[in-house]
Scaffold this motif. Sequence first.
Motif, PDB file in Angstrom:
ATOM      1  N   SER A 113      37.996  51.329  47.038  1.00 18.91           N
ATOM      2  CA  SER A 113      36.999  50.515  46.343  1.00 18.91           C
ATOM      3  C   SER A 113      37.723  49.625  45.340  1.00 18.91           C
ATOM      4  CB  SER A 113      35.976  51.400  45.628  1.00 18.91           C
ATOM      5  OG  SER A 113      35.160  52.082  46.555  1.00 18.91           O
ATOM      6  N   LYS A 114      37.451  48.336  45.432  1.00 17.98           N
ATOM      7  CA  LYS A 114      38.144  47.350  44.603  1.00 17.98           C
ATOM      8  C   LYS A 114      37.122  46.641  43.722  1.00 17.98           C
ATOM      9  CE  LYS A 114      41.184  43.312  45.175  1.00 17.98           C
ATOM     10  NZ  LYS A 114      41.876  42.473  46.194  1.00 17.98           N
ATOM     11  N   PHE A 115      37.305  46.761  42.413  1.00 16.04           N
ATOM     12  CA  PHE A 115      36.403  46.127  41.453  1.00 16.04           C
ATOM     13  C   PHE A 115      37.128  44.955  40.801  1.00 16.04           C
ATOM     14  CE2 PHE A 115      35.286  50.581  41.888  1.00 16.04           C
ATOM     15  CZ  PHE A 115      33.919  50.525  42.112  1.00 16.04           C
ATOM     16  N   SER A 116      36.615  43.757  41.032  1.00 19.98           N
ATOM     17  CA  SER A 116      37.293  42.537  40.593  1.00 19.98           C
ATOM     18  C   SER A 116      36.648  41.965  39.342  1.00 19.98           C
ATOM     19  CB  SER A 116      37.259  41.482  41.705  1.00 19.98           C
ATOM     20  OG  SER A 116      37.855  41.965  42.886  1.00 19.98           O
ATOM     21  N   PHE A 117      37.481  41.293  38.553  1.00 18.01           N
ATOM     22  CA  PHE A 117      37.025  40.610  37.350  1.00 18.01           C
ATOM     23  C   PHE A 117      37.316  39.123  37.495  1.00 18.01           C
ATOM     24  CE2 PHE A 117      38.250  44.942  36.331  1.00 18.01           C
ATOM     25  CZ  PHE A 117      37.107  45.425  35.722  1.00 18.01           C
ATOM     26  N   GLY A 118      36.616  38.315  36.740  1.00 19.07           N
ATOM     27  CA  GLY A 118      36.692  36.874  36.898  1.00 19.07           C
ATOM     28  C   GLY A 118      38.066  36.281  36.696  1.00 19.07           C
ATOM     29  N   GLY A 120      40.845  37.373  37.846  1.00 16.39           N
ATOM     30  CA  GLY A 120      41.757  37.689  38.945  1.00 16.39           C
ATOM     31  C   GLY A 120      42.247  39.123  38.935  1.00 16.39           C
ATOM     32  N   PHE A 121      42.050  39.821  37.833  1.00 13.33           N
ATOM     33  CA  PHE A 121      42.462  41.220  37.765  1.00 13.33           C
ATOM     34  C   PHE A 121      41.478  42.104  38.528  1.00 13.33           C
ATOM     35  CE2 PHE A 121      44.602  39.429  34.069  1.00 13.33           C
ATOM     36  CZ  PHE A 121      45.861  40.008  34.172  1.00 13.33           C
ATOM     37  N   HIS A 122      41.979  43.202  39.060  1.00 13.61           N
ATOM     38  CA  HIS A 122      41.116  44.144  39.756  1.00 13.61           C
ATOM     39  C   HIS A 122      41.594  45.575  39.515  1.00 13.61           C
ATOM     40  CE1 HIS A 122      44.214  43.087  42.871  1.00 13.61           C
ATOM     41  NE2 HIS A 122      44.270  44.408  42.968  1.00 13.61           N
ATOM     42  N   VAL A 123      40.659  46.501  39.654  1.00 14.62           N
ATOM     43  CA  VAL A 123      40.923  47.936  39.548  1.00 14.62           C
ATOM     44  C   VAL A 123      40.560  48.572  40.878  1.00 14.62           C
ATOM     45  CG1 VAL A 123      40.296  50.086  38.384  1.00 14.62           C
ATOM     46  CG2 VAL A 123      40.502  47.964  37.072  1.00 14.62           C
ATOM     47  N   ILE A 124      41.391  49.505  41.350  1.00 15.94           N
ATOM     48  CA  ILE A 124      41.157  50.127  42.649  1.00 15.94           C
ATOM     49  C   ILE A 124      41.113  51.640  42.507  1.00 15.94           C
ATOM     50  CG2 ILE A 124      42.136  48.273  44.044  1.00 15.94           C
ATOM     51  CD1 ILE A 124      44.758  49.742  44.064  1.00 15.94           C
ATOM     52  N   VAL A 125      40.286  52.261  43.333  1.00 14.14           N
ATOM     53  CA  VAL A 125      40.187  53.715  43.376  1.00 14.14           C
ATOM     54  C   VAL A 125      39.620  54.121  44.727  1.00 14.14           C
ATOM     55  CG1 VAL A 125      37.874  53.776  42.359  1.00 14.14           C
ATOM     56  CG2 VAL A 125      39.363  55.770  42.142  1.00 14.14           C
ATOM     57  N   GLY A 126      40.068  55.260  45.237  1.00 12.60           N
ATOM     58  CA  GLY A 126      39.529  55.708  46.515  1.00 12.60           C
ATOM     59  C   GLY A 126      40.334  56.835  47.124  1.00 12.60           C
ATOM     60  N   PRO A 127      39.808  57.435  48.190  1.00  9.53           N
ATOM     61  CA  PRO A 127      40.498  58.528  48.873  1.00  9.53           C
ATOM     62  C   PRO A 127      41.415  58.026  49.979  1.00  9.53           C
ATOM     63  CG  PRO A 127      38.307  58.281  49.775  1.00  9.53           C
ATOM     64  CD  PRO A 127      38.447  57.221  48.710  1.00  9.53           C
ATOM     65  N   SER A 128      42.348  58.887  50.369  1.00  8.77           N
ATOM     66  CA  SER A 128      43.249  58.580  51.476  1.00  8.77           C
ATOM     67  C   SER A 128      43.489  59.850  52.281  1.00  8.77           C
ATOM     68  CB  SER A 128      44.581  58.035  50.951  1.00  8.77           C
ATOM     69  OG  SER A 128      45.481  57.775  52.014  1.00  8.77           O
ATOM     70  N   GLY A 156      44.572  55.490  42.723  1.00 10.63           N
ATOM     71  CA  GLY A 156      44.041  54.699  41.630  1.00 10.63           C
ATOM     72  C   GLY A 156      45.072  53.692  41.172  1.00 10.63           C
ATOM     73  N   GLY A 157      44.604  52.561  40.651  1.00 10.28           N
ATOM     74  CA  GLY A 157      45.568  51.570  40.186  1.00 10.28           C
ATOM     75  C   GLY A 157      44.897  50.277  39.767  1.00 10.28           C
ATOM     76  N   PHE A 158      45.713  49.247  39.639  1.00  7.94           N
ATOM     77  CA  PHE A 158      45.221  47.942  39.220  1.00  7.94           C
ATOM     78  C   PHE A 158      46.101  46.868  39.837  1.00  7.94           C
ATOM     79  CE2 PHE A 158      48.328  49.419  36.168  1.00  7.94           C
ATOM     80  CZ  PHE A 158      49.127  48.308  35.945  1.00  7.94           C
ATOM     81  N   GLY A 159      45.654  45.629  39.734  1.00  6.46           N
ATOM     82  CA  GLY A 159      46.434  44.547  40.308  1.00  6.46           C
ATOM     83  C   GLY A 159      45.884  43.191  39.930  1.00  6.46           C
TER      84      GLY A 159
END
Length: 216
Positions: A113-118, A120-128, A156-159
């Motif tokens: 799941s990728k949550f984006s901000f205006g 350009g930054f985003h936060v990610i979280v999810g199973p693998s 989990g992470g960011f980008g």
Amino acid sequence: MKKRVITIICFVLIGIVQSNAQVTFQPGVKGGVVFSRLTNFDSDFMTGFYLGGQLAIKFNKLYTLQPELVYSQQGANSNYSDLLIDNYYNESIITVNNSVKHSLDYLCLGAISKFSFGTGFHVIVGPSLDFKVNDNFDKSYFYSDSPIGFDFAIVGGFGFSFPNGLSLDARFKQGVVDIYGNNYNTNIDNNNNGNYDEVVLNQSFQLGLSYSFDIK
């Protein structure tokens, strides 16, 4: 009355169509470097790589569901010492330092799941869900047990995402299944605690790039 019902149904269908029209699909490729270790294994970080593909299903500006299929090199480096006796010269004890690379290669199926901000930054979280495709533990110096064939991990992470489809990611990935398949909840001590300090788990940091293709 029938006209009102038909009108409402038409508005609902139009809303569904418009909502679906906002969903976009962008396939892509990804790759990067992996710094991995094994917990409770007396080991250091090992450097590997990951490489694979992704499909970004963008529902709106904020949320993107990103299934991924990635090949990932994981494992750990272990250092140990041997004591050798030199009888020929003066019967001195010689310490020989050795290093063993414990490799665990997985084919990883993720649902990120990728949550984006205006900005350009985003936060990610999810199973693998990771399926083992190779390991060298049967060839190791003193670890002869073979790891089981799967792992389940949380990512989990960011980008940062650029307008041209290129993205930078920094991720932390924590496995939650003992690599040997042991259930340490069954090993109860006098304080009614499991031997959690013996659980051997995959743990890694990932730095990489991805590129999404515009298929419009």
